[in-house]
Write a protein that holds these residues in place. Structure first.
Motif, mmCIF file in Angstrom:
data_model
loop_
_atom_site.group_PDB
_atom_site.id
_atom_site.type_symbol
_atom_site.label_atom_id
_atom_site.label_comp_id
_atom_site.label_asym_id
_atom_site.label_seq_id
_atom_site.Cartn_x
_atom_site.Cartn_y
_atom_site.Cartn_z
ATOM 1 N N ILE A 91 -49.794 152.426 104.853
ATOM 2 C CA ILE A 91 -48.614 152.943 105.539
ATOM 3 C C ILE A 91 -47.509 151.884 105.561
ATOM 4 O O ILE A 91 -46.340 152.165 105.266
ATOM 5 N N ALA A 92 -47.889 150.653 105.895
ATOM 6 C CA ALA A 92 -46.914 149.565 105.946
ATOM 7 C C ALA A 92 -46.311 149.310 104.566
ATOM 8 O O ALA A 92 -45.106 149.043 104.446
ATOM 9 N N LEU A 93 -47.134 149.383 103.529
ATOM 10 C CA LEU A 93 -46.650 149.177 102.159
ATOM 11 C C LEU A 93 -45.593 150.223 101.804
ATOM 12 O O LEU A 93 -44.523 149.886 101.273
ATOM 13 N N GLY A 94 -45.880 151.494 102.099
ATOM 14 C CA GLY A 94 -44.937 152.559 101.775
ATOM 15 C C GLY A 94 -43.622 152.429 102.530
ATOM 16 O O GLY A 94 -42.537 152.587 101.953
ATOM 17 N N ILE A 95 -43.707 152.114 103.822
ATOM 18 C CA ILE A 95 -42.496 151.972 104.626
ATOM 19 C C ILE A 95 -41.646 150.809 104.132
ATOM 20 O O ILE A 95 -40.414 150.916 103.995
ATOM 21 N N ASN A 96 -42.286 149.681 103.846
ATOM 22 C CA ASN A 96 -41.539 148.498 103.405
ATOM 23 C C ASN A 96 -40.882 148.703 102.046
ATOM 24 O O ASN A 96 -39.744 148.264 101.832
ATOM 25 N N ALA A 97 -41.586 149.350 101.129
ATOM 26 C CA ALA A 97 -41.007 149.596 99.805
ATOM 27 C C ALA A 97 -39.787 150.511 99.923
ATOM 28 O O ALA A 97 -38.735 150.265 99.303
ATOM 29 N N GLY A 98 -39.907 151.564 100.742
ATOM 30 C CA GLY A 98 -38.786 152.481 100.925
ATOM 31 C C GLY A 98 -37.607 151.817 101.614
ATOM 32 O O GLY A 98 -36.445 152.015 101.227
ATOM 33 N N MET A 99 -37.884 150.991 102.636
ATOM 34 C CA MET A 99 -36.808 150.318 103.357
ATOM 35 C C MET A 99 -36.118 149.282 102.486
ATOM 36 O O MET A 99 -34.908 149.059 102.610
ATOM 37 N N GLN B 102 -28.944 142.050 103.388
ATOM 38 C CA GLN B 102 -29.595 141.708 102.126
ATOM 39 C C GLN B 102 -30.792 140.792 102.363
ATOM 40 O O GLN B 102 -31.819 140.906 101.686
ATOM 41 N N ALA B 103 -30.675 139.893 103.340
ATOM 42 C CA ALA B 103 -31.802 139.028 103.689
ATOM 43 C C ALA B 103 -32.967 139.857 104.208
ATOM 44 O O ALA B 103 -34.130 139.627 103.861
ATOM 45 N N ASP B 104 -32.646 140.847 105.045
ATOM 46 C CA ASP B 104 -33.686 141.711 105.593
ATOM 47 C C ASP B 104 -34.313 142.563 104.487
ATOM 48 O O ASP B 104 -35.521 142.819 104.504
ATOM 49 N N ALA B 105 -33.502 143.001 103.529
ATOM 50 C CA ALA B 105 -34.025 143.790 102.412
ATOM 51 C C ALA B 105 -34.990 142.964 101.575
ATOM 52 O O ALA B 105 -36.059 143.442 101.172
ATOM 53 N N VAL C 203 -28.047 150.802 109.676
ATOM 54 C CA VAL C 203 -29.230 150.384 108.918
ATOM 55 C C VAL C 203 -30.129 149.499 109.783
ATOM 56 O O VAL C 203 -31.366 149.586 109.713
ATOM 57 N N GLY C 204 -29.522 148.666 110.624
ATOM 58 C CA GLY C 204 -30.310 147.806 111.501
ATOM 59 C C GLY C 204 -31.170 148.594 112.461
ATOM 60 O O GLY C 204 -32.328 148.237 112.713
ATOM 61 N N VAL C 205 -30.645 149.664 113.009
ATOM 62 C CA VAL C 205 -31.417 150.507 113.936
ATOM 63 C C VAL C 205 -32.584 151.180 113.216
ATOM 64 O O VAL C 205 -33.715 151.203 113.713
ATOM 65 N N PHE D 247 -36.679 150.493 113.986
ATOM 66 C CA PHE D 247 -37.692 151.513 114.270
ATOM 67 C C PHE D 247 -38.850 151.417 113.272
ATOM 68 O O PHE D 247 -40.026 151.545 113.636
ATOM 69 N N ALA D 248 -38.523 151.179 111.991
ATOM 70 C CA ALA D 248 -39.559 151.078 110.968
ATOM 71 C C ALA D 248 -40.471 149.883 111.227
ATOM 72 O O ALA D 248 -41.708 150.004 111.258
ATOM 73 N N ASN D 249 -39.858 148.713 111.451
ATOM 74 C CA ASN D 249 -40.656 147.510 111.654
ATOM 75 C C ASN D 249 -41.340 147.485 113.012
ATOM 76 O O ASN D 249 -42.443 146.947 113.147
ATOM 77 N N GLY D 250 -40.685 148.058 114.027
ATOM 78 C CA GLY D 250 -41.325 148.134 115.334
ATOM 79 C C GLY D 250 -42.593 148.970 115.278
ATOM 80 O O GLY D 250 -43.617 148.610 115.859
ATOM 81 N N GLY D 251 -42.527 150.075 114.550
ATOM 82 C CA GLY D 251 -43.713 150.917 114.389
ATOM 83 C C GLY D 251 -44.828 150.207 113.648
ATOM 84 O O GLY D 251 -46.008 150.304 114.022
#
Length: 215
Positions: A27-35, A52-55, A119-121, A125-129
């Motif tokens: 799940i984490a892999l899929g979310i991170n790749a999409g983000m 860009q740093a966060d990406a 994008v930050g919000v 939510f993605a990383n908090g989850g």
């Protein structure tokens, strides 16, 4: 009692083979790749160094989750080696972020605060989850702990991006964005060093274990 574990090694081995751990990684892999895909496009469009740093961090985490999945159930030596690879990759990505931040400072472009905020919000939510999902695995071996460190750093980084967006909007300058990008890079280096240190210790211990047993 037979089958019960009362040591860290056994507990770590059980956790590594836990289907919930594998599912969490996928799940984490899929979310991170999409983000990564969404945030790198937004970061370039907005001219934001912190986005860009966060990406880049999302990309590094996606690769790290893939490495973790490849060594699930393997011996501690292989898991420690994987964690060592992740630690060095995190440090290298942090160096790349610093270089990107320097380039943005030289270019002097004002980033789009509205895009940064939206994008930050979403990223928060993605990383908090992900961080909540992986919280139970934070005390495992270096490989498992590295996953937790990455998710924790990401959530902190997203809060920093939102602060940078507010700073850009309030001051009308790019410096809040650049400062946050630099802080995120230093956080990445710190997390990489923590992972490298623990993984190196586990590798050293795994080399000594057969000698002790033989004695």
């Amino acid at each position: 009692m037979a089958g019960c574990c009362h040591n860290d090694t056994c507990s770590s081995s059980e956790a590594q083979n836990n289907p919930q751990w594998r599912l969490a990684l996928w799940i984490a892999l899929g979310i991170n790749a999409g983000m990564f895909l969404g945030e790198i496009v937004a970061g370039v469009a907005a001219g934001s160094a912190s986005l860009q740093a966060d990406a880049i961090d999302f990309l590094g985490d996606a690769a790290n989750y893939m490495i973790s999945l490849s060594v699930v159930g393997m011996a501690i030596t292989w898991r420690a080696r994987a964690a060592l690879l992740k630690g060095w990759s995190l440090a290298l990505l942090a160096t790349a972020v610093l270089a990107s931040t320097a380039w943005h400072a030289y270019a002097g472009r004002l980033p789009g605060a509205d895009t940064m905020s939206i994008v930050g919000v979403v990223a928060l939510f993605a990383n908090g989850g992900i961080a909540l999902m992986l919280y139970r695995f934070r005390t495992g071996d270096a490989n498992m702990r590295s996953v937790w460190i990455c998710s924790r750093n990401d959530a902190i980084g997203n809060l920093a991006v939102l602060a940078a967006a507010a700073g850009v909007f309030g001051t009308g300058t790019a410096w809040p964005d650049l400062v946050v990008a630099g802080v995120m890079a230093m956080l990445g280096m710190s997390g990489g060093w923590q992972i490298i240190r623990q993984a190196s210790g586990e590798l050293a211990e795994s080399r000594l274990t057969p000698v002790s047993a033989a004695g």
